[in-house]
Design a protein around this motif. Structure first.
Motif, PDB file in Angstrom:
ATOM      1  N   LEU A   1      95.347   8.977 -23.239  1.00 53.97           N
ATOM      2  CA  LEU A   1      95.188   8.703 -24.750  1.00 53.97           C
ATOM      3  C   LEU A   1      95.257   7.913 -25.165  1.00 53.97           C
ATOM      4  N   ASP A   2      94.319   6.606 -25.017  1.00 57.37           N
ATOM      5  CA  ASP A   2      95.336   5.073 -25.503  1.00 57.37           C
ATOM      6  C   ASP A   2      94.970   5.707 -27.445  1.00 57.37           C
ATOM      7  N   MET A   3      95.924   5.409 -28.064  1.00 53.84           N
ATOM      8  CA  MET A   3      95.807   5.842 -29.453  1.00 53.84           C
ATOM      9  C   MET A   3      96.569   4.670 -30.441  1.00 53.84           C
ATOM     10  N   ARG A   4      96.412   3.421 -29.800  1.00 55.18           N
ATOM     11  CA  ARG A   4      95.767   2.036 -29.976  1.00 55.18           C
ATOM     12  C   ARG A   4      94.638   2.149 -30.820  1.00 55.18           C
ATOM     13  N   GLY A   5      94.524   1.834 -32.065  1.00 54.79           N
ATOM     14  CA  GLY A   5      93.417   1.572 -33.157  1.00 54.79           C
ATOM     15  C   GLY A   5      92.669   2.682 -33.360  1.00 54.79           C
ATOM     16  N   GLN A   6      93.221   3.848 -33.382  1.00 59.44           N
ATOM     17  CA  GLN A   6      91.847   5.255 -33.323  1.00 59.44           C
ATOM     18  C   GLN A   6      91.965   5.837 -34.167  1.00 59.44           C
ATOM     19  N   PRO A   7      91.151   6.484 -35.099  1.00 61.09           N
ATOM     20  CA  PRO A   7      91.097   7.228 -35.928  1.00 61.09           C
ATOM     21  C   PRO A   7      92.613   8.400 -35.287  1.00 61.09           C
ATOM     22  N   THR A   8      92.868   8.728 -36.227  1.00 56.97           N
ATOM     23  CA  THR A   8      93.581  10.289 -36.052  1.00 56.97           C
ATOM     24  C   THR A   8      93.726  11.268 -37.183  1.00 56.97           C
ATOM     25  N   ARG A   9      93.039  12.455 -37.312  1.00 64.15           N
ATOM     26  CA  ARG A   9      93.442  13.242 -38.322  1.00 64.15           C
ATOM     27  C   ARG A   9      95.252  14.038 -37.216  1.00 64.15           C
ATOM     28  N   ASP A  10      95.784  13.868 -38.309  1.00 65.08           N
ATOM     29  CA  ASP A  10      97.122  14.484 -38.927  1.00 65.08           C
ATOM     30  C   ASP A  10      97.529  14.662 -36.836  1.00 65.08           C
ATOM     31  N   GLY A  11      97.906  13.244 -36.699  1.00 65.98           N
ATOM     32  CA  GLY A  11      97.497  13.105 -35.055  1.00 65.98           C
ATOM     33  C   GLY A  11      96.394  14.018 -33.768  1.00 65.98           C
ATOM     34  N   LEU A  12      95.945  13.791 -34.314  1.00 64.70           N
ATOM     35  CA  LEU A  12      94.775  14.248 -33.579  1.00 64.70           C
ATOM     36  C   LEU A  12      93.540  13.367 -33.073  1.00 64.70           C
ATOM     37  N   SER A  13      93.481  12.595 -32.224  1.00 64.73           N
ATOM     38  CA  SER A  13      92.744  11.697 -32.088  1.00 64.73           C
ATOM     39  C   SER A  13      91.594  12.225 -31.712  1.00 64.73           C
ATOM     40  N   GLN A  14      90.110  11.624 -31.599  1.00 62.47           N
ATOM     41  CA  GLN A  14      89.274  12.191 -31.783  1.00 62.47           C
ATOM     42  C   GLN A  14      88.006  12.829 -29.892  1.00 62.47           C
ATOM     43  N   PRO A  15      89.280  11.797 -29.272  1.00 63.34           N
ATOM     44  CA  PRO A  15      88.437  12.377 -27.842  1.00 63.34           C
ATOM     45  C   PRO A  15      89.766  13.599 -27.392  1.00 63.34           C
ATOM     46  N   LEU A  16      90.574  14.384 -28.104  1.00 62.16           N
ATOM     47  CA  LEU A  16      91.463  14.903 -27.972  1.00 62.16           C
ATOM     48  C   LEU A  16      90.724  15.896 -28.742  1.00 62.16           C
ATOM     49  N   ILE A  17      90.306  15.899 -29.841  1.00 61.42           N
ATOM     50  CA  ILE A  17      89.417  16.721 -30.398  1.00 61.42           C
ATOM     51  C   ILE A  17      88.384  17.233 -29.405  1.00 61.42           C
ATOM     52  N   ASP A  18      87.767  16.020 -29.242  1.00 63.32           N
ATOM     53  CA  ASP A  18      86.603  16.616 -28.401  1.00 63.32           C
ATOM     54  C   ASP A  18      86.825  17.619 -27.119  1.00 63.32           C
ATOM     55  N   GLN A  19      88.256  16.816 -26.217  1.00 66.19           N
ATOM     56  CA  GLN A  19      88.617  17.764 -25.304  1.00 66.19           C
ATOM     57  C   GLN A  19      89.027  18.951 -25.756  1.00 66.19           C
ATOM     58  N   ILE A  20      89.186  19.740 -26.130  1.00 64.51           N
ATOM     59  CA  ILE A  20      89.987  20.959 -26.765  1.00 64.51           C
ATOM     60  C   ILE A  20      88.557  22.316 -27.041  1.00 64.51           C
ATOM     61  N   ARG A  21      87.488  20.972 -27.793  1.00 64.19           N
ATOM     62  CA  ARG A  21      86.177  21.443 -27.703  1.00 64.19           C
ATOM     63  C   ARG A  21      85.750  22.385 -26.443  1.00 64.19           C
ATOM     64  N   ARG A  22      85.759  21.175 -25.828  1.00 67.85           N
ATOM     65  CA  ARG A  22      85.054  21.321 -24.675  1.00 67.85           C
ATOM     66  C   ARG A  22      85.651  22.676 -23.593  1.00 67.85           C
ATOM     67  N   HIS A  23      87.461  22.276 -23.336  1.00 63.85           N
ATOM     68  CA  HIS A  23      88.096  23.630 -23.186  1.00 63.85           C
ATOM     69  C   HIS A  23      87.802  24.946 -23.966  1.00 63.85           C
ATOM     70  N   LEU A  24      87.262  24.898 -24.532  1.00 67.26           N
ATOM     71  CA  LEU A  24      87.654  26.861 -25.110  1.00 67.26           C
ATOM     72  C   LEU A  24      86.735  27.264 -25.108  1.00 67.26           C
ATOM     73  N   GLU A  25      85.569  25.964 -25.659  1.00 67.77           N
ATOM     74  CA  GLU A  25      83.487  26.669 -25.162  1.00 67.77           C
ATOM     75  C   GLU A  25      83.637  26.985 -23.644  1.00 67.77           C
ATOM     76  N   GLY A  26      84.360  26.264 -23.096  1.00 67.73           N
ATOM     77  CA  GLY A  26      84.702  26.852 -21.220  1.00 67.73           C
ATOM     78  C   GLY A  26      84.947  27.770 -20.737  1.00 67.73           C
ATOM     79  N   GLY A  27      85.703  28.666 -22.493  1.00 67.83           N
ATOM     80  CA  GLY A  27      86.168  29.720 -22.195  1.00 67.83           C
ATOM     81  C   GLY A  27      87.532  29.645 -21.775  1.00 67.83           C
TER      82      GLY A  27
END
Ligand code: ADP
Ligand code: ZN
Ligand code: ZN
Length: 729
Positions: free
Chosen positions: A392-418
Motif C-alpha cells: 500500500l503506497d502511503m505517499r500522499g495518502q491521507p492517514t488517520r493515526d497511521g491507517l490509510s483509507q485503503p487499509l481501513i477499507d480492507q480491514i472492514r471488508r474482512h471483518l464484514e466477511g467474518g
C-alpha cells in the motif's frame, strides 16, 4: 603426596585455578562441584581436572573446603561443550559453567530432586481382593483396585478420584494394604501419546527420512512457512527417537515455548517431558535439569540455556525458529544456542533439525557449502493457500493515526466477511516522539542518544533504551508552549485509531505493556485463537509461532522503519518479520491477504520479497553480504567498550589495538562510536574484527584478549567481546 585439582571458579579467570585437596576430603573428579576460597570469599566451583600437577608451588595453593557431589554432576560431553564455548566466545570458564547450571546448583545446594510422598501397594494389598472391602468401605475398594493396577498413586493422581481420597488411603495404610513411600518428583509432564501422529505428506516424508535418531550426525534444515507442518516433522522424529529409548532436546525461543506447544507434545508423545524456561521457580528448574541428566525425561523442551543441559541418552536435537535472534545471548556469556546445539549434535554423532519459515543467512550459507541439507515445505498442510501480498503506497495518502483509507477499507471488508485481522507494528507506546508544535523541541532522554516514547495510557514518557521514566511535561521547557504533540506511531496510537474506525469491533492490543501480568499473553492469544477477538494489533510478540486459524488479513503498518536500519542485519530481520507475520494469514481453509504500508514501494528488498518470496530475498542478501565482506561470508567479532566519559572507551580501544598481534588475515575497523553512542548515561565505542576464516580470528583473540584487562585504560571502562554478534549496534 600433595593432591591438586583444577577448578573453574566464577570470576574474570580465563582458565581454571589450582587448589589443594586436604587429606580429610576425597579427591573429587572432573564434573564435581567443590567449595573453594577466593580472596576472602568462599565460592562454588567446578572441578575440571584431577589430579594434575600444578605450576605453582604447593605452599602457594589454597585448600578446597568441601566436596559437594559424590558423582560428577556434568558428564565429559557436557563439560567439554561448556569449555569449548568458553574458549570460542572468550568468556571466563567459571562463568560459563555457572550459566550452564540451575541456580540452586550454582549456590551449592544438593543435586537432588523434590520428594513427593506416594501411596504404594504392599504385598498384602496385592493379595487382597477389592471386593472384600466393597461392602463396608467402597471408597477403599476403588482405591485398592487403582493401586493394584497402577502400583503407586501420586498426590497429583488423587485429583482423578471423587472427593478427597486421603482419608480412605490412610485406612488402607492402617490395614497394611498400602504404604506411604517417598519418591523423587521431577515434576515431569507425562506424555499420553493418545493422539497418533498424522500421515505426513511427501515433502514432510522427505525431511523426516533424513532425520534418523541413533544413526549418525546430519544437519537437516526444514525450511517451510508457518503452518507448513514443521512441527509435525519434529513430532515424527521425536517419536522415533523415543521408540529407540533415546532422549530428544528441543530448543525454542522464549516466546515460542507456549503451553499450547507443550500440550501438543503431551497429546502426541508417549514419553515424559521436562520443560526448562526462565519463568520457572528455582526448584522446578533444578528438577527439570536433573530429569534430563538422569534420563528420567525423554523429551526436554527448553529455551537458550537448555543447549547445555546434560543428557543421559541423547538421540536427537531440534531447534525451532532457528533464525530467531533471541537464541544468541546478548550480554555476559554471548553464546549462540543454535550454533552450540549443532556442534553438540556433531560431537554426539546424532541428527539435529533446524526449523524456520525464514532461515538465517548463516544456515542458508551452510546449505550452500554442503554442510546442511535443506528440505523445503512448499505446500501448506491441510491445503491452506498462500496469502496474497500487496504493497500500500502511503505517499500522499491521507492517514488517520497511521491507517490509510485503503487499509481501513480492507480491514472492514474482512471483518464484514467474518474474517480476523491482525495488524503489526514493532513499536509499543503511543508515539516514539513528543514534539513541541511551536518551536520543534523534542523530548529526549538525558542519558541516551534517543527520544522518549510517549505512553498515553500511563501518561508518562519512557526511554526504551535505559528504562528511565518521567512524567509528561505540561509545557515545552524550551518555549513554554502547551502545544506538545505526539509524533510517529506506536501500538497505543493504532489502537486508538482502530477504536475510532471500528467502534463495533473492539481491538485487542498485544505488546509488552498490555501483557505484563503473568498469563495474560496466553489468555489473549487463546481468545484470538478461538476467534473471539476479531481485530488484533501488536508488536513482534504476535509474529511468532502461534496458530491463529481464523486470520484472513495481516497488515504491516510501517515497513519503512525496517528498511533503513543501522545494523547490517536490518534487512534480513525485516524480511523475516514480513514473512513470519504473513504466515499468520490464510491458514486452515481460508486464503489470506497481506497488506504492507510503505512510502518506498519500489524498494528492491520489498519488491524481491513480494515477487520471489524469502528464498529470492535470501539469495540476493547473501550475495550482498559476500560483496560487502560481511557474515556469513566472513567471521566477525566485536570488541565493545563503554564509560561515563566519551574519551575513555576510545582511549581503551586505541591502546588495545596498539597492542594487538598483527595478522594480515584479520581486518580491523575502528575504534568508532557505536551507532547509538550514548546509552544509559554511558558512551559506547567499538572495534570490529573480521576474517575470511574463523581460525586466524580466534587465534588472534586468544592471544590478545587476556592482555586487555592489564591495560591501565581498562580500569576506566567496561569492555566485552562478542563473537558472531547478532547485532552490531
Ligand atoms: P509449522 O510447525 O510449520 O507451523 P505445524 O506442524 O504446526 O506447522 O502444522 C500446521 C497445521 O497443519 C497443524 O494444525 C497440523 O496439525 C496440520 N498438519 C501438518 N502436517 C499435516 C499433515 N501431514 N496432514 C494433516 N495435517 C497436517
Ligand atoms: Zn517549544
Ligand atoms: Zn534513555
Amino acid at each position: 603426596m600433595t593432591r591438586t585439582i583444577r577448578v573453574a571458579v566464577p570470576g574474570p579467570f580465563t582458565e581454571p585455578l589450582d587448589y589443594l585437596v586436604p587429606s580429610r576430603l576425597p579427591l573429587p573428579r572432573r564434573g564435581v562441584r567443590v567449595r573453594v576460597p577466593l580472596g576472602r570469599r568462599e565460592l562454588v566451583g567446578m572441578v575440571t581436572a584431577a589430579p594434575s600437577g600444578s605450576n605453582l608451588a604447593a605452599d602457594r595453593l589454597r585448600p578446597i573446603t568441601a566436596v559437594l557431589d559424590d558423582e560428577p554432576l556434568l558428564d565429559e560431553e557436557t563439560s567439554s561443550l561448556i569449555e569449548w564455548a568458553a574458549h570460542y566466545y572468550h568468556h571466563p570458564v567459571g562463568e560459563a559453567y555457572l550459566t550452564a547450571l540451575p541456580a540452586r546448583l550454582r549456590q551449592g545446594q544438593a543435586a537432588a530432586p523434590a520428594i513427593a510422598t506416594v501411596w504404594t501397594i504392599t504385598a498384602e494389598g496385592r493379595e487382597t481382593a477389592p471386593e472384600s472391602l466393597a461392602r463396608q468401605a467402597p471408597r477403599q475398594a476403588v482405591l485398592l483396585e487403582a493401586l493394584q493396577a497402577e502400583e503407586h498413586l501420586s498426590p497429583a493422581r488423587l485429583a482423578g478420584f471423587d472427593g478427597d481420597p486421603r482419608g480412605a488411603l490412610q485406612r488402607l495404610v492402617e490395614r497394611g494394604l498400602a504404604s506411604l513411600t517417598p519418591v523423587p518428583d521431577y515434576g515431569l509432564i507425562i506424555g499420553r501419546g493418545e493422539e497418533s501422529n498424522l500421515a505426513l505428506n511427501d515433502e514432510q516424508i522427505a525431511a523426516a527420512r533424513a532425520i534418523q535418531p541413533g544413526e549418525g550426525h546430519e544437519v537437516v534444515l526444514v525450511d517451510g512457512v508457518t503452518g507448513s507442518g514443521k512441527t509435525e516433522i519434529y513430532l515424527d522424529a521425536i517419536a522415533r527417537s523415543l521408540a529407540q529409548g533415546l532422549q530428544t532436546l528441543v530448543i525454542v525461543p522464549e516466546i515460542g515455548l507456549t503451553p499450547q506447544l507443550v500440550r501438543r507434545f503431551q497429546r502426541r508423545l508417549p514419553g515424559r517431558i521436562a520443560v526448562l524456561h526462565s519463568g520457572l521457580g528455582d526448584g522446578e528448574r533444578l528438577n527439570a535439569w536433573l530429569a534430563a541428566r538422569t534420563g528420567e525425561a525423554d523429551v526436554v523442551i527448553g529455551t537458550r540455556s537448555a543447549a547445555f543441559v546434560p543428557l543421559r541418552r541423547p538421540g536427537l536435537i531440534v531447534i525451532d525458529e532457528e533464525h530467531d535472534a533471541s537464541l544468541k545471548q546478548q550480554e555476559g556469556f554471548r553464546y549462540s544456542a543454535r550454533d552450540l546445539a549443532v556442534l553438540r549434535a556433531h560431537r554426539l554423532d546424532i541428527p539435529v533439525v533446524l526449523g524456520s519459515a525464514t532461515p538465517s543467512l548463516e544456515s542458508l550459507e551452510n546449505v550452500r557449502r554442503g554442510r546442511y541439507t535443506r528440505y523445503r515445505l512448499c505446500q501448506r498442510a491441510g491445503d491452506a493457500r498462500p496469502p496474497v501480498i500487496q504493497l500500500l503506497d502511503m505517499r500522499g495518502q491521507p492517514t488517520r493515526d497511521g491507517l490509510s483509507q485503503p487499509l481501513i477499507d480492507q480491514i472492514r471488508r474482512h471483518l464484514e466477511g467474518g474474517g480476523q485481522a491482525l495488524l503489526f507494528l514493532n513499536r509499543r507506546g503511543f508515539s516514539p516522539t513528543l514534539i513541541c508544535h511551536e518551536c520543534g523541541w523534542l523530548a529526549e532522554c538525558d542519558r541516551c542518544d534517543a527520544r522518549y516514547t510517549y505512553h498515553r495510557g500511563r501518561g508518562r514518557l519512557h526511554c526504551h533504551h535505559c528504562d528511565r521514566e518521567r512524567s509528561l511535561p505540561h509545557h515545552c521547557p524550551s518555549c513554554g508552549s502547551v502545544d506538545l504533540r505526539p509524533l510517529g506511531l506506536g501500538t497505543e496510537r493504532i489502537e486508538t485509531a482502530l477504536q475510532a474506525a471500528f467502534p463495533e469491533t473492539p481491538p485487542v492490543r498485544i505488546d509488552r505493556d498490555s501483557t505484563r501480568r503473568r498469563g495474560s499473553f496466553e489468555r489473549q492469544m487463546e481468545a484470538a485463537r478461538r476467534g473471539d477477538t476479531r481485530l488484533l494489533l501488536g508488536t513482534q510478540m504476535l509474529a511468532k509461532g502461534h496458530h491463529l486459524p481464523a486470520v484472513t488479513l495481516v497488515a504491516i503498518i510501517d515497513a519503512d522503519q525496517g528498511l533503513f536500519g543501522a545494523d547490517f542485519r536490518a534487512p534480513e530481520r525485516l524480511a523475516q518479520l514480513v514473512v513470519q507475520v504473513a504466515g499468520r494469514a490464510g491458514r486452515a481453509e481460508r486464503s489470506g491477504e497481506v497488506a504492507i504500508q510503505t512510502h518506498h514501494p519500489e524498494h528492491p528488498l520489498l519488491q524481491m520479497l513480494i515477487h520471489g518470496g524469502y528464498p529470492a530475498f535470501a539469495e540476493a542478501a547473501l550475495a550482498e553480504r559476500e560483496a560487502a565482506g560481511l557474515p556469513p561470508a566472513r567471521a566477525m567479532a566485536l570488541l565493545r567498550a563503554e564509560a561515563p566519559s566519551r574519551e575513555a572507551p576510545q582511549a581503551f580501544l586505541k591502546a588495545a589495538l596498539a597492542g594487538a598481534p598483527r595478522d594480515p588475515r584479520v581486518e580491523r575497523l575502528g575504534p568508532y562510536p557505536a551507532p547509538m553512542e550514548r546509552r544509559a548515561g554511558r558512551y559506547r565505542a567499538q572495534v570490529m574484527l573480521q576474517s575470511d576464516l574463523r581460525a586466524p580470528l580466534q587465534h588472534l583473540l586468544t592471544q590478545w584478549l587476556p592482555r586487555l584487562g592489564r591495560l591501565p585504560e581498562a580500569r576506566r571502562v567496561r569492555w566485552s567481546i562478542d563473537v558472531d554478534p547478532a547485532e552490531t549496534l
